[in-house]
Design a protein around this motif. Structure first.
Motif, mmCIF file in Angstrom:
data_model
loop_
_atom_site.group_PDB
_atom_site.id
_atom_site.type_symbol
_atom_site.label_atom_id
_atom_site.label_comp_id
_atom_site.label_asym_id
_atom_site.label_seq_id
_atom_site.Cartn_x
_atom_site.Cartn_y
_atom_site.Cartn_z
ATOM 1 N N ASP A 60 43.086 -23.744 23.412
ATOM 2 C CA ASP A 60 42.398 -22.765 22.568
ATOM 3 C C ASP A 60 42.665 -21.333 23.000
ATOM 4 O O ASP A 60 42.182 -20.391 22.370
ATOM 5 C CB ASP A 60 40.887 -23.007 22.580
ATOM 6 N N GLY A 61 43.391 -21.167 24.108
ATOM 7 C CA GLY A 61 43.717 -19.831 24.570
ATOM 8 C C GLY A 61 42.579 -19.118 25.272
ATOM 9 O O GLY A 61 42.512 -17.904 25.284
ATOM 10 N N VAL A 62 41.664 -19.844 25.876
ATOM 11 C CA VAL A 62 40.532 -19.216 26.562
ATOM 12 C C VAL A 62 40.635 -19.433 28.072
ATOM 13 O O VAL A 62 39.637 -19.446 28.759
ATOM 14 C CB VAL A 62 39.169 -19.725 26.032
ATOM 15 N N THR A 63 41.825 -19.596 28.563
ATOM 16 C CA THR A 63 42.023 -19.777 29.997
ATOM 17 C C THR A 63 41.493 -18.555 30.744
ATOM 18 O O THR A 63 41.761 -17.422 30.370
ATOM 19 C CB THR A 63 43.508 -19.964 30.322
ATOM 20 N N GLY A 64 40.719 -18.806 31.771
ATOM 21 C CA GLY A 64 40.177 -17.727 32.583
ATOM 22 C C GLY A 64 38.791 -17.272 32.149
ATOM 23 O O GLY A 64 38.148 -16.525 32.841
ATOM 24 N N ARG A 65 38.328 -17.739 31.027
ATOM 25 C CA ARG A 65 36.965 -17.386 30.594
ATOM 26 C C ARG A 65 36.106 -18.636 30.719
ATOM 27 O O ARG A 65 36.570 -19.748 30.482
ATOM 28 C CB ARG A 65 36.953 -16.915 29.142
ATOM 29 N N THR A 66 34.846 -18.436 31.026
ATOM 30 C CA THR A 66 33.960 -19.572 31.197
ATOM 31 C C THR A 66 33.374 -20.043 29.876
ATOM 32 O O THR A 66 32.968 -21.185 29.757
ATOM 33 C CB THR A 66 32.796 -19.242 32.156
ATOM 34 N N GLY A 67 33.267 -19.184 28.909
ATOM 35 C CA GLY A 67 32.664 -19.557 27.640
ATOM 36 C C GLY A 67 31.151 -19.576 27.685
ATOM 37 O O GLY A 67 30.503 -20.003 26.752
ATOM 38 N N LEU A 68 30.579 -19.137 28.812
ATOM 39 C CA LEU A 68 29.123 -19.161 28.948
ATOM 40 C C LEU A 68 28.468 -17.941 28.315
ATOM 41 O O LEU A 68 27.320 -17.970 27.947
ATOM 42 C CB LEU A 68 28.730 -19.253 30.421
ATOM 43 N N LEU A 69 29.189 -16.830 28.216
ATOM 44 C CA LEU A 69 28.614 -15.610 27.644
ATOM 45 C C LEU A 69 29.379 -15.209 26.415
ATOM 46 O O LEU A 69 30.513 -15.356 26.255
ATOM 47 C CB LEU A 69 28.636 -14.480 28.678
ATOM 48 N N ALA A 98 39.655 -32.701 30.765
ATOM 49 C CA ALA A 98 39.665 -32.602 29.305
ATOM 50 C C ALA A 98 39.157 -31.237 28.864
ATOM 51 O O ALA A 98 39.689 -30.647 27.916
ATOM 52 C CB ALA A 98 38.815 -33.715 28.695
ATOM 53 N N LEU A 99 38.137 -30.723 29.541
ATOM 54 C CA LEU A 99 37.622 -29.401 29.201
ATOM 55 C C LEU A 99 38.668 -28.322 29.467
ATOM 56 O O LEU A 99 38.849 -27.406 28.671
ATOM 57 C CB LEU A 99 36.354 -29.087 29.993
ATOM 58 N N LEU A 100 39.360 -28.439 30.589
ATOM 59 C CA LEU A 100 40.391 -27.464 30.922
ATOM 60 C C LEU A 100 41.562 -27.528 29.945
ATOM 61 O O LEU A 100 42.111 -26.507 29.550
ATOM 62 C CB LEU A 100 40.878 -27.673 32.352
ATOM 63 N N LYS A 101 41.931 -28.738 29.534
ATOM 64 C CA LYS A 101 43.023 -28.906 28.577
ATOM 65 C C LYS A 101 42.650 -28.263 27.239
ATOM 66 O O LYS A 101 43.449 -27.557 26.635
ATOM 67 C CB LYS A 101 43.322 -30.388 28.387
#
Length: 58
Positions: free
Chosen positions: A49-58, A41-44
């Motif tokens: 959202d177009g953030v494939t390849g980024r972790t979203g942690l920073l 679900a997180l990957l979907k």
């Protein structure tokens, strides 16, 4: 008795859950549940959202 613990309802429930999910510990159970249910679900969402390849942690 060899130091084995008596069977209790709680131990029987955990053993049944472990057997059905193919894991050997509570830690493995949490990891398996995350991998099977939350991660997809997180990957979907990330892909939508177009953030494939980024972790979203920073």
């Amino acid at each position: 008795m060899g130091g084995s613990l008596p069977r209790t309802p709680s131990r029987n429930i955990w053993k049944s859950v472990f057997d059905k999910t193919g894991v050997r510990s509570r830690r493995d159970l949490v990891a398996a549940l995350f991998t099977r249910h939350t991660e997809p679900a997180l990957l979907k969402t990330a892909t939508a959202d177009g953030v494939t390849g980024r972790t979203g942690l920073l």
